[in-house]
Design an enzyme around this catalytic site. Structure first.
Site, short mmCIF file in Angstrom:
data_model
loop_
_atom_site.label_atom_id
_atom_site.label_comp_id
_atom_site.label_asym_id
_atom_site.label_seq_id
_atom_site.Cartn_x
_atom_site.Cartn_y
_atom_site.Cartn_z
N TYR A 195 0.83 -1.20 0.00
CA TYR A 195 0.00 0.00 0.00
C TYR A 195 0.86 1.25 0.00
CZ TYR A 195 -4.44 -2.39 0.86
OH TYR A 195 -5.55 -3.17 0.73
N CYS A 201 3.80 0.75 2.60
CA CYS A 201 4.71 -0.29 2.11
C CYS A 201 4.91 -1.41 3.11
CB CYS A 201 6.05 0.32 1.71
SG CYS A 201 5.89 1.56 0.41
#
Length: 216
Positions: free
Chosen positions: A73, A180
């Site tokens: 993400y 991330c």
């Protein structure tokens, strides 16, 4: 010859993906040149191919887009420069890891134009800044904040998606995700580091350092 294209205002994410699809096809068919596309997006989250559902903390905070890029993400929004790279990675070494390293080198060289030392870390994608101005972690280690994200996809060795560098985004917008997949480190921006940098300043640096790292 690699062209640079800059879009003013905020570019919708779906429209950006459609544009990249068309451009990559045109590059493969030798109808268009390679392209670096500089954009800003409205606030949104994207889920890469390695994203984990539990890393989406606030699914209703902003629109969430499934992305075909690598990674987990990430957040995009105003004040963040996104550089979509539609390049022939085949003629640049035919090596995915080498290509990603070159993107990291490009970001690091760009940050160096602002006297910011960007670094990479084993097991962590993106570019990081050591925060000597912040209290150390519970283990006594220096804190590190992420200033740039990297996530690409290849189609027949033509890349798309790319990098993002924080100039002056609202850093609180990252609270809806685990960026991330890494929860023990924070995020920062050029302005958060105390620099009076603008998006135009960053764009000038990106163009200058691209040739230094990638050549023509």
């Amino acid at each position: 010859m690699v062209k640079f294209l800059k879009s003013n205002g905020l570019t919708e994410y779906t429209a950006a993906c459609e544009f990249m699809d068309r451009r990559v096809s045109a590059i493969l068919e030798n109808r268009e040149s390679e392209l670096i596309w500089l954009v800003e997006h409205p606030p949104l989250y994207t889920a890469g191919t390695s994203s984990k559902p539990e890393d989406l903390i606030e699914p209703l905070k902003f629109p969430v887009h499934n992305s075909r890029r690598g990674g987990q993400y990430t957040y995009h929004g105003p004040g963040q420069r996104v550089a979509y790279v539609m390049l022939d990675a085949g003629r640049r070494g035919h090596d995915v890891r080498l290509f990603v390293r070159r993107l990291q080198e490009w970001v690091i060289a760009t940050l160096d134009q602002f006297n910011v030392i960007g670094e990479v870390r084993e097991g962590r994608i993106g570019v990081w800044v050591v925060r000597k101005d912040k209290p150390p972690t519970a283990t006594g280690a220096l804190r590190e904040d992420k200033i740039a994200a990297i996530g690409i996809r290849l189609r027949k060795w033509i890349s798309f998606h790319g990098i993002s560098i924080n100039v002056e985004p609202d850093l609180s917008h990252y609270s809806g995700i685990v960026p991330c997949g890494i929860s023990e480190h924070g995020v920062t921006s050029l302005v958060d580091l105390g620099l009076a940098a603008t998006m135009d300043d960053l764009d000038v640096a990106l163009k200058k350092t691209f040739c230094e790292v990638f050549g023509a």
